[in-house]
Motif scaffolding. Structure first.
Motif, short mmCIF file in Angstrom:
data_model
loop_
_atom_site.label_atom_id
_atom_site.label_comp_id
_atom_site.label_asym_id
_atom_site.label_seq_id
_atom_site.Cartn_x
_atom_site.Cartn_y
_atom_site.Cartn_z
N ALA A 196 -2.09 2.85 6.33
CA ALA A 196 -2.86 1.67 5.90
C ALA A 196 -2.02 0.40 6.04
N ARG A 197 -0.75 0.48 5.65
CA ARG A 197 0.14 -0.68 5.81
C ARG A 197 0.28 -1.05 7.28
N ASP A 217 0.87 -1.19 0.00
CA ASP A 217 0.00 0.00 0.00
C ASP A 217 0.90 1.23 0.00
N MET A 271 -2.53 2.75 -6.62
CA MET A 271 -1.20 3.23 -6.27
C MET A 271 -0.64 3.97 -7.48
N LYS A 286 -12.09 -0.69 2.29
CA LYS A 286 -11.77 0.22 3.39
C LYS A 286 -12.95 1.18 3.64
N THR A 290 -8.93 -1.85 -0.95
CA THR A 290 -9.17 -0.55 -1.58
C THR A 290 -10.34 0.17 -0.94
N ASP A 311 -3.03 -3.26 -2.35
CA ASP A 311 -3.85 -2.07 -2.60
C ASP A 311 -4.09 -1.94 -4.11
N GLU A 313 0.14 4.03 1.21
CA GLU A 313 -0.12 4.80 2.42
C GLU A 313 0.45 4.07 3.63
#
Length: 251
Positions: A22-23, A17, A66, A110, A90, A63, A19
């Protein structure tokens, strides 16, 4: 997946990901599970491709959106190196159908709660256990439901298979049989010596391939003995050429 005793963590996971937050959230959830041996993070699609080819993770949380190289690009560029089990993550539900066509096990939207994540991880564990190398055996027949009956198809009779939404379309001669399984799941059951991907949505029986033809566009088509023509993805071209050369030489 590495074979271990029942008390040892065995699943190697990659989280991809762009972000960092998020990871981190996914990594924390994963590390709470006793079956997870390791969690590696990648912040870009290109980095993920390199890591997957290097470490061969059992499970990838990928994800979709990206920059430069999105989740679908990652799988396309990996070609035959595509991981055994992939979960797309996502914030957009518009990619769900495409994700399953690409062979994803699940699609996490998400924001998701712990219960939804747990269900996804449980499905991933079940699949990894089912297709562990020590347990894998290629199948000789496939059962498909047709109207009020169940047909048992000889795998050796299959010409080619294509992904169609949540299903796989099995082509034998002029007949097409519909099976409610993803292409990636089905691929695990097939003998890799006889079947190979030529596109992210197509598997062919190599024994049915008459040859490859170069088109004016510069792309190749796989021509079957039945004269059916199928698109050969550039990412699979080298592998298919090598496989066909091996068959022709009797190796």
């Amino acid at each position: 997946m590495t074979s271990t005793d029942e008390h040892s963590p065995s699943i190697r996971v990659l989280v991809v990901d762009d972000e960092a937050l998020a990871r981190r959230n996914l990594t924390l959830l994963l590390r709470n599970d006793p079956d997870i041996a390791s969690v590696t993070e990648c912040g870009s699609g290109q980095e993920a491709i390199e890591e997957i080819r290097r470490s061969r993770p059992d499970l990838v949380f990928l994800d979709v959106q990206m920059p430069e190289c999105d989740g679908f690009d990652v799988l396309e560029l990996l070609g035959a190196d595509m991981p055994e089990t992939v979960v797309f993550v996502t914030a957009y539900d518009t990619y769900a159908l495409r994700a399953f066509e690409a062979g994803a096990l699940d699609y996490l939207l998400k924001p998701f709660d712990d219960a939804r994540f747990s269900r996804t991880l449980a499905r991933a564990k079940e699949k990894l256990a089912r297709y562990a190398p020590t347990q894998h055996r290629s199948i000789s027949k496939i059962a498909v439901k047709s109207r009020n009956q169940t047909l048992f198809l000889n795998v050796s009779d299959i010409d080619w298979i294509e992904a169609a939404s949540y299903y796989a379309c099995i082509h034998i001669g002029e007949a097409t049989h519909i099976l409610r399984r993803t292409l990636q799941e089905l691929e695990q059951d097939l003998d890799s010596r006889s079947f190979a991907r030529i596109h992210r949505s197509i598997i062919v029986n190599l024994d049915r391939v008459r040859g490859l033809e170069l088109q004016d566009s510069g792309e190749y088509e796989v021509v079957l003995n039945s004269s059916t023509r199928l698109r050969l993805s550039r990412r699979y071209r080298k592998c298919i050429q090598e496989r066909l050369a091996e068959l022709a030489s009797g190796r």
